[in-house]
Every structure is written in C-alpha cells, then in structure tokens.
Write an enzyme that holds these catalytic residues in place. Structure first.
Site, PDB file in Angstrom:
ATOM      1  N   GLU A   1      -7.574  -2.250   3.445  1.00 16.31           N
ATOM      2  CA  GLU A   1      -6.721  -1.104   3.757  1.00 16.31           C
ATOM      3  C   GLU A   1      -6.717  -0.836   5.262  1.00 16.31           C
ATOM      4  O   GLU A   1      -5.665  -0.580   5.868  1.00 16.31           O
ATOM      5  CB  GLU A   1      -7.233   0.124   2.997  1.00 16.31           C
ATOM      6  CG  GLU A   1      -6.374   1.361   3.167  1.00 16.31           C
ATOM      7  CD  GLU A   1      -6.918   2.551   2.383  1.00 16.31           C
ATOM      8  OE1 GLU A   1      -6.437   3.667   2.634  1.00 16.31           O
ATOM      9  OE2 GLU A   1      -7.826   2.347   1.551  1.00 16.31           O
TER      10      GLU A   1
ATOM     11  N   GLU B   1     -12.196  11.088  -4.372  1.00 12.84           N
ATOM     12  CA  GLU B   1     -12.044  11.089  -2.914  1.00 12.84           C
ATOM     13  C   GLU B   1     -11.082  12.190  -2.467  1.00 12.84           C
ATOM     14  O   GLU B   1     -11.292  12.837  -1.436  1.00 12.84           O
ATOM     15  CB  GLU B   1     -11.551   9.715  -2.447  1.00 12.84           C
ATOM     16  CG  GLU B   1     -11.735   9.464  -0.972  1.00 12.84           C
ATOM     17  CD  GLU B   1     -11.465   8.012  -0.602  1.00 12.84           C
ATOM     18  OE1 GLU B   1     -10.876   7.794   0.473  1.00 12.84           O
ATOM     19  OE2 GLU B   1     -11.831   7.110  -1.389  1.00 12.84           O
TER      20      GLU B   1
ATOM     21  N   GLU C   1      -7.690  12.798  12.764  1.00 13.38           N
ATOM     22  CA  GLU C   1      -6.937  11.616  13.198  1.00 13.38           C
ATOM     23  C   GLU C   1      -5.938  11.928  14.303  1.00 13.38           C
ATOM     24  O   GLU C   1      -5.085  12.799  14.173  1.00 13.38           O
ATOM     25  CB  GLU C   1      -6.179  11.019  12.001  1.00 13.38           C
ATOM     26  CG  GLU C   1      -5.476   9.705  12.323  1.00 13.38           C
ATOM     27  CD  GLU C   1      -4.888   9.055  11.089  1.00 13.38           C
ATOM     28  OE1 GLU C   1      -4.222   8.022  11.241  1.00 13.38           O
ATOM     29  OE2 GLU C   1      -5.110   9.573   9.974  1.00 13.38           O
TER      30      GLU C   1
ATOM     31  N   LYS D   1       0.856  -1.184   0.000  1.00  8.12           N
ATOM     32  CA  LYS D   1       0.000   0.000   0.000  1.00  8.12           C
ATOM     33  C   LYS D   1       0.891   1.234   0.000  1.00  8.12           C
ATOM     34  O   LYS D   1       1.973   1.229   0.584  1.00  8.12           O
ATOM     35  CB  LYS D   1      -0.898   0.034   1.249  1.00  8.12           C
ATOM     36  CG  LYS D   1      -1.681   1.331   1.398  1.00  8.12           C
ATOM     37  CD  LYS D   1      -2.336   1.452   2.762  1.00  8.12           C
ATOM     38  CE  LYS D   1      -2.966   2.852   2.899  1.00  8.12           C
ATOM     39  NZ  LYS D   1      -3.617   3.052   4.208  1.00  8.12           N
TER      40      LYS D   1
END
Length: 448
Positions: free
Chosen positions: A302, A435, A258, A208
């Site tokens: 993910e 996105e 986050e 990833k």
C-alpha cells in the site's frame, strides 16, 4: 452530460472592479489564540503546522469561491486579482495569506452537515494573528473600492488595543461530553463495502481504494471549538491543527498527521503516509507493533503504491527525490511515512501542485478515476471537505496544505467525525473496521 466549467469569484464589502487590497501589520506580545478566536465572531480560521507556524483569523476582508472541475485554477486566478497591486508593507511572516480549502469532489454541494462549505473557498481574514519562532504579529487586511491606508492603520490600532486586553493564556475549558454515538455505516454494511471493493480489485479494475465512514456524536453540552483545538494541540503536538468555521452553526476542525504539500520558492515538500497500527503499552510492545508495520507485505504494498504515484505526479514539474522510510509515531497510532521532495523547473504556484496531488492514493485510490467511481458507488455518506486539501497561500504562490483527515464537523451539541482506510486485494473487513475505530479517537477523546 458535460458539467459546467468552474466560475471563480472574489467578494468583499464593498465590491468593485477597482478594488485594492491594503494590509498593515505590527509585532505584538504573545497572546492566547484561544482567547482571540473566542473574542471574534465567525467566519473564524485557525491553521498550525508542527514546525512553529500558527495562523488565526476572523472576519472576511475578501472571500474567494469556485466550483466545478477547474476550481483550482479559478481560485488561483481570483487570488491573482486580489493580490494584484496590493498595498502591503510587510512581505515576511505577517504577509497576507488566504486560508481555506477544497471539497473532496468538485461537484460537492454545501448542504446538510456541510452547509456553508462550498466546493472551494478561501478567506483573507480581516484580522489575522501570525506566530512563528521569531514572534507574533497582528495584521489587518482590507479589500474594496478606494480603501485608504489611514483607515486601515486606525483599524490596526483598534485591533491591537483589543488584543492587548486578551490573556496570554486562557484557562482550559472542559470537554462537552458525549451522550451518544451512531455509526452512519454499520459494521455489516462496512463488511459488504470492503468485500465489494476487494472484488473490484481482484477483477483487475482497481488497485486500491480508500473507503470512509462517519460517526455522528450527540454532545452533553455546547462545544467550544477553540477549546477543542487547544486540547488537540496538547495531545497531538506533532500534528497539524486546523479550524474552518464559515458560520455560527458549525466548523470543520481536526489534527491531521499528513502534509499534502509545502512550497517555498521552487522547493516542494510532501510525503506518503499509508498503513497504520496502534501504540503499545510498553516500549517493547510499541516497537513490536512498529516493526509489524515495516514487515507487513500488505502495508508495504500500500505504501509503495502511494509513493510511486506521488513521484509520478510530481515528475513533470521538476526533479523528485524519495527519502528514507520511517515510522511516524502519534499519540494513539503509528504510520509508515516516506518523505518526498521536488525541485521545480519553474516558480509555479502551490495550487498547481495541490491539484496535481489531490486526491493522493492515501485518501482516494488507484487508478484515481476508478477509485473515485468506487467511492461514489460504495460510500454511504457525504465526504464534503473530509480528506481534502486545507491550507494557506500567499501572493507569491507559496503555501502549505494538509490533508483533512482525523477530522470532523462540530457545532452546538452535535458533531460528525470522519475516518477512512485503504483497501487492497488482501484486506480483511474486521481488521479494517478495527483500524477505522482508532482514527476516530483524536477528536472523540477531546469531546469526551
């Protein structure tokens, strides 16, 4: 060629080998943080979490800097020098806190958009406001040779008088307005970048990688950074907010959802936040979109990569517990979220945990070294402090750091906004592009 090791520094006016930190605080009536920041010249700092802690600071009683691969350890060592034998009358909410952050990469150079932002920099504000659910405090910090408590207490008196003249609420200012936008990574280039990353993943070198983009914004008027922070607070009350403004020219600010890490004693809180989708126009549509996150095999894959990696990174430090996955709903976007806690075997320092976790797979990729190489090869802009740790810590090694996403650098009539997305084997360039555009909106909306 081997890079030089980090060198950490502590500077303050005046500088000397026998420098001492003197800190004094007092409770005050609540005051507008926007008014406080607007009344002070840079350097200016603001940091707030969604649990009630809010810090604002101005001036530099001390400045800690470091660069190179050992920058985390260097900042910690410099902080220990600063806090050693400190003369501080309070150890609770208004205690001295160093506020700042790190660049995404240790070889970052403070140029162009990121002028004034080194590879690692923390400030001990000369004047600091601290707000919690229990009240508001004013703190004055001084560091240097032969600092006496009488002068610090006198400075606290003057600062308290100045703050008392500020309004409890500052009238809301208008947005500067947007004249133009320019994507530094055009859509066709982005498509090539995603295809490049997917090819590396399918070849087995990479699992990833998070690729980022920048959006240059021309403003119709001068941007007022404290006003932008206030609008972010109103629109995104469940997010962090931050401002790091080292100079008059520009500041780095944002409203990230986050948390990277929070450490209190031996208790550590962190989370995995990966995968995203927009909000629905009705409760039913919103729930359908949220369920699509939960049901998506790609997004669950993910998310699992991020969760497993964070747990593996924390495991050598103590007992790690993975919490229940939920959907985190924000104003214009929603994410999969998994809380993670750890009970440390030793007291440790929050910077040790920050170093262990950065960059998480949510902003870097897996394996970390291969993802970092891909980012350097593929991205066409300088990340600077984007997607890097921003936060505070104290003399006990406790602190809290966010991840510097949903963010941008703004000053005068210009701003540069940043956004990124995780790329895995079955990523579609068009979906990833759509996105990315959602992630510009938090700051772009407040500028418009």
């Amino acid at each position: 060629m081997e890079r030089a090791r980090s060198e950490g520094t502590v500077t303050a006016p005046p500088v000397g080998t026998d420098g001492v930190l003197v800190s004094r605080s007092r409770p005050i009536d609540d005051v507008s943080y926007r008014a406080f920041l607007a009344s002070r010249k840079p350097p200016r700092l603001h940091w707030a979490n969604f649990e009630g802690l809010e810090l604002a600071g101005a001036g530099a009683a001390a400045r800690l800097t470091a660069s190179g691969p050992d920058r985390f350890a260097s900042i910690r060592a410099s902080a220990e020098t600063l806090f050693d034998d400190a003369d501080c009358t309070n150890t609770d909410a208004p205690r001295p806190r160093l506020v700042g952050g790190f660049a995404f990469s240790d070889d970052h150079e403070p140029t162009d958009t990121w002028a004034g932002f080194g590879a690692a920099e923390f400030l001990l504000p000369e004047v600091q406001l601290t707000r919690t659910e229990d009240g508001t405090w004013l703190t004055v910090n001084r560091y240097g040779n032969h600092v006496d408590t009488t002068s610090v207490e006198a400075q606290l008196d003057r600062a308290a008088d100045a703050v008392a003249d500020l309004p409890a609420m500052r009238p809301r200012g208008g947005s500067p307005g947007v004249l133009s936008t320019r994507r530094t990574t055009p859509k066709e280039v982005w498509t090539e970048q995603v295809e490049d990353a997917v090819g590396r993943i399918r070849a087995g070198d990479l699992r990833k990688v998070v690729l980022g983009c920048a959006l240059e914004v021309g403003l119709a008027g001068e941007v007022d950074l404290p006003d932008v922070l206030e609008r972010l607070r109103r629109t995104y009350p469940n997010c962090y907010r931050f401002l790091v403004q080292p100079t008059d020219e520009a500041g780095f600010l944002g409203a990230p959802p986050e948390r990277l890490v929070k450490k209190s004693g031996r208790r550590v809180l962190t989370e995995a936040l990966a995968g995203s989708v927009g909000r629905g126009g009705t409760p039913e549509a919103d729930e359908t979109l949220a369920q699509s996150l939960v049901d998506s095999e790609k997004i669950q894959h993910e998310q699992r990569l991020v969760v497993d990696t964070i747990c593996e990174q924390l495991a050598p430090l103590g007992d790690v517990t993975e919490g229940e996955q939920t959907v985190r709903k924000l104003n214009n976007i929603q994410h999969l979220q998994t809380p993670i806690t750890a009970d440390l075997d030793t007291d440790g320092h929050v910077l040790d945990i920050v170093e262990a976790l950065h960059p998480t797979p949510a902003v870097g990729g897996l394996p970390p070294e291969t993802a970092a190489e891909t980012i350097r090869d593929v991205e066409t802009f300088d990340r600077g402090w984007y997607a890097a740790p921003i936060g505070w810590f104290d003399g006990d090694g406790d602190g809290e750091f966010l991840v510097g996403i949903r963010s941008g650098v703004a000053g005068g009539r210009n701003a540069t906004l940043f956004a990124g997305n995780g790329i895995v084997a079955d990523s579609d360039p068009q979906e990833e592009w759509d996105e990315i555009q959602l992630k510009y909106r938090p700051l772009l909306d407040e500028l418009e």
